[in-house]
Design a protein around this motif. Structure first.
Motif, PDB file in Angstrom:
ATOM      1  N   VAL A  84       0.842  -1.167   0.111  1.00 52.50           N
ATOM      2  CA  VAL A  84      -0.064   0.026   0.038  1.00 52.50           C
ATOM      3  C   VAL A  84       0.812   1.290   0.097  1.00 52.50           C
ATOM      4  CG1 VAL A  84      -1.667   1.326   1.519  1.00 52.50           C
ATOM      5  CG2 VAL A  84      -2.187  -1.167   1.081  1.00 52.50           C
ATOM      6  N   LEU A  85       1.796   1.292   0.797  1.00 49.96           N
ATOM      7  CA  LEU A  85       2.878   2.383   0.909  1.00 49.96           C
ATOM      8  C   LEU A  85       3.389   2.636  -0.342  1.00 49.96           C
ATOM      9  CD1 LEU A  85       4.516   1.732   4.376  1.00 49.96           C
ATOM     10  CD2 LEU A  85       3.087   3.975   3.794  1.00 49.96           C
ATOM     11  N   ALA A  86       3.786   1.658  -1.192  1.00 51.25           N
ATOM     12  CA  ALA A  86       4.656   1.636  -2.220  1.00 51.25           C
ATOM     13  C   ALA A  86       3.694   2.239  -3.442  1.00 51.25           C
ATOM     14  CB  ALA A  86       5.059   0.206  -2.778  1.00 51.25           C
ATOM     15  N   ALA A  87       2.413   2.315  -3.338  1.00 51.54           N
ATOM     16  CA  ALA A  87       1.657   2.464  -4.207  1.00 51.54           C
ATOM     17  C   ALA A  87       1.226   4.162  -4.214  1.00 51.54           C
ATOM     18  CB  ALA A  87       0.307   1.992  -4.216  1.00 51.54           C
ATOM     19  N   LEU A  88       1.724   4.790  -3.356  1.00 52.18           N
ATOM     20  CA  LEU A  88       1.706   6.151  -2.988  1.00 52.18           C
ATOM     21  C   LEU A  88       3.021   6.959  -3.767  1.00 52.18           C
ATOM     22  CD1 LEU A  88       1.145   6.685   1.016  1.00 52.18           C
ATOM     23  CD2 LEU A  88      -0.511   6.364  -0.774  1.00 52.18           C
ATOM     24  N   GLU A  89       2.324   7.804  -4.593  1.00 52.02           N
ATOM     25  CA  GLU A  89       3.300   9.049  -5.285  1.00 52.02           C
ATOM     26  C   GLU A  89       4.483   9.432  -4.637  1.00 52.02           C
ATOM     27  OE1 GLU A  89       1.178  11.563  -7.795  1.00 52.02           O
ATOM     28  OE2 GLU A  89       3.168  12.574  -8.437  1.00 52.02           O
ATOM     29  N   SER A  90       4.080   9.536  -3.222  1.00 52.30           N
ATOM     30  CA  SER A  90       5.051  10.437  -2.311  1.00 52.30           C
ATOM     31  C   SER A  90       6.239   9.420  -1.695  1.00 52.30           C
ATOM     32  CB  SER A  90       4.458  10.905  -1.228  1.00 52.30           C
ATOM     33  OG  SER A  90       3.584  10.134  -0.546  1.00 52.30           O
ATOM     34  N   VAL A  91       5.914   8.411  -2.047  1.00 51.95           N
ATOM     35  CA  VAL A  91       7.022   7.171  -1.638  1.00 51.95           C
ATOM     36  C   VAL A  91       7.934   6.763  -2.563  1.00 51.95           C
ATOM     37  CG1 VAL A  91       7.102   5.007  -0.218  1.00 51.95           C
ATOM     38  CG2 VAL A  91       5.498   6.560   0.445  1.00 51.95           C
ATOM     39  N   ASP A  92       9.190   7.063  -2.513  1.00 52.16           N
ATOM     40  CA  ASP A  92       9.916   6.277  -3.414  1.00 52.16           C
ATOM     41  C   ASP A  92      10.707   5.073  -3.104  1.00 52.16           C
ATOM     42  OD1 ASP A  92      10.137   8.755  -5.230  1.00 52.16           O
ATOM     43  OD2 ASP A  92      10.799   9.639  -3.152  1.00 52.16           O
ATOM     44  N   ALA A  93      10.932   4.719  -1.843  1.00 58.98           N
ATOM     45  CA  ALA A  93      11.160   3.234  -1.326  1.00 58.98           C
ATOM     46  C   ALA A  93      10.850   2.873   0.080  1.00 58.98           C
ATOM     47  CB  ALA A  93      12.690   3.297  -1.435  1.00 58.98           C
ATOM     48  N   VAL A  94      10.567   1.523  -0.081  1.00 60.20           N
ATOM     49  CA  VAL A  94       9.828   1.025   0.966  1.00 60.20           C
ATOM     50  C   VAL A  94      10.834  -0.099   1.515  1.00 60.20           C
ATOM     51  CG1 VAL A  94       7.727  -0.277   2.243  1.00 60.20           C
ATOM     52  CG2 VAL A  94       7.424   1.543   0.481  1.00 60.20           C
ATOM     53  N   VAL A  95      11.234  -0.203   2.770  1.00 62.85           N
ATOM     54  CA  VAL A  95      12.032  -1.035   3.489  1.00 62.85           C
ATOM     55  C   VAL A  95      11.585  -1.750   4.776  1.00 62.85           C
ATOM     56  CG1 VAL A  95      13.694   0.487   4.052  1.00 62.85           C
ATOM     57  CG2 VAL A  95      14.482  -1.816   3.861  1.00 62.85           C
ATOM     58  N   LEU A  96      11.649  -2.996   5.156  1.00 66.63           N
ATOM     59  CA  LEU A  96      11.287  -3.439   6.235  1.00 66.63           C
ATOM     60  C   LEU A  96      12.519  -3.409   7.389  1.00 66.63           C
ATOM     61  CD1 LEU A  96       9.220  -6.508   5.071  1.00 66.63           C
ATOM     62  CD2 LEU A  96       8.329  -4.685   6.374  1.00 66.63           C
ATOM     63  N   PHE A  97      11.924  -3.382   8.429  1.00 66.96           N
ATOM     64  CA  PHE A  97      13.034  -3.636   9.620  1.00 66.96           C
ATOM     65  C   PHE A  97      12.303  -4.295  10.719  1.00 66.96           C
ATOM     66  CE2 PHE A  97      11.844  -0.550  12.826  1.00 66.96           C
ATOM     67  CZ  PHE A  97      11.074   0.322  12.009  1.00 66.96           C
TER      68      PHE A  97
END
Ligand SMILES: Nc1ncnc2c1ncn2[C@@H]1O[C@H](COP(=O)(O)OP(=O)(O)OP(=O)(O)O)[C@@H](O)[C@H]1O
Ligand SMILES: O=P(O)(O)O[C@@H]1O[C@H]([C@H](O)CO)[C@@H](O)[C@H](O)[C@@H]1O
Length: 172
Positions: A84-97
């Motif tokens: 869901v986060l990756a689909a947002l235009e404002s988000v360029d990268a998503v990474v789990l911790f």
């Protein structure tokens, strides 16, 4: 672009952040659980993105969320929260911790700007010292009142209680 491609391993995230910084782009980092996304999250992430040129979002794994927010959470899996986060235009990268805090990820990525919502006091923002020590910036972003994942869950429980949907076409 397939926004799924924004979901990166920590190695991939470290590589792309270095590349962006080599291109003199200001890399913003924020983190959170982002379980059941709401308008406060969306506004927050748009403001976070506008603090720099690229926005990397660190997302707590399911086990990390459980330790932080209790055994009933998250409602949405780490895969779905990242998607869901990756689909947002404002988000360029998503990474789990998977840790309780993003400190190791922040130390690895060394972003130029660290951002958290105004529900976090500057002195409580994990990684602030790391970012400031290398001349970076730490910012808090105004809260959109009345929006929280907990609030969404509470409203759903009030409306539906724990009754199971009678209509077999509906799923919980
Ligand atoms: N209403 C809001 N307005 C602006 N930013 C928000 C809002 N709610 C959460 N955030 C920010 O989004 C990030 C992720 O927060 P989180 O996933 O804990 O959201 P939440 O709605 O507070 O969840 P929960 O209710 O489960 O605690 C944090 O940096 C937080 O400051
Ligand atoms: O979604 P939350 O609860 O806002 O995110 C938490 O943020 C903590 C914060 O970075 C402390 O400054 C972090 O330690 C925790 O792992 C969650 O991501």
């Amino acid at each position: 672009m397939n926004t799924r491609e924004k979901i990166l391993t920590q190695d991939q995230a470290a590589t792309i952040v270095k590349q962006w910084q080599h291109e003199h782009l200001n890399v913003v980092f924020t983190n959170g659980c982002f379980d059941i996304l709401h308008a406060g999250h969306v506004q927050y992430l748009e403001n976070a993105r506008s603090a720099g040129d690229r926005l990397v979002v660190g997302v707590n794994t399911d086990h990390s969320v459980q330790r932080l927010k209790g055994p009933a959470r998250p409602v949405c899996s780490e895969h779905d929260r990242c998607r869901v986060l990756a689909a947002l235009e404002s988000v360029d990268a998503v990474v789990l911790f998977e840790e309780d805090t993003p400190i190791e990820l922040i130390e690895r990525l060394l972003p130029d700007t660290l951002v958290k919502g105004a529900d976090w006091a500057l002195e409580d923002i994990v990684g602030a010292d790391v970012v400031l020590a290398r001349g970076g910036e730490v910012k808090t972003i105004a809260f959109l009142d009345g929006r929280s994942t907990t609030g969404v869950i509470e409203r759903v429980l009030e409306s539906y209680g724990r009754t199971v949907c009678r209509d077999e076409k509906k799923t919980l």
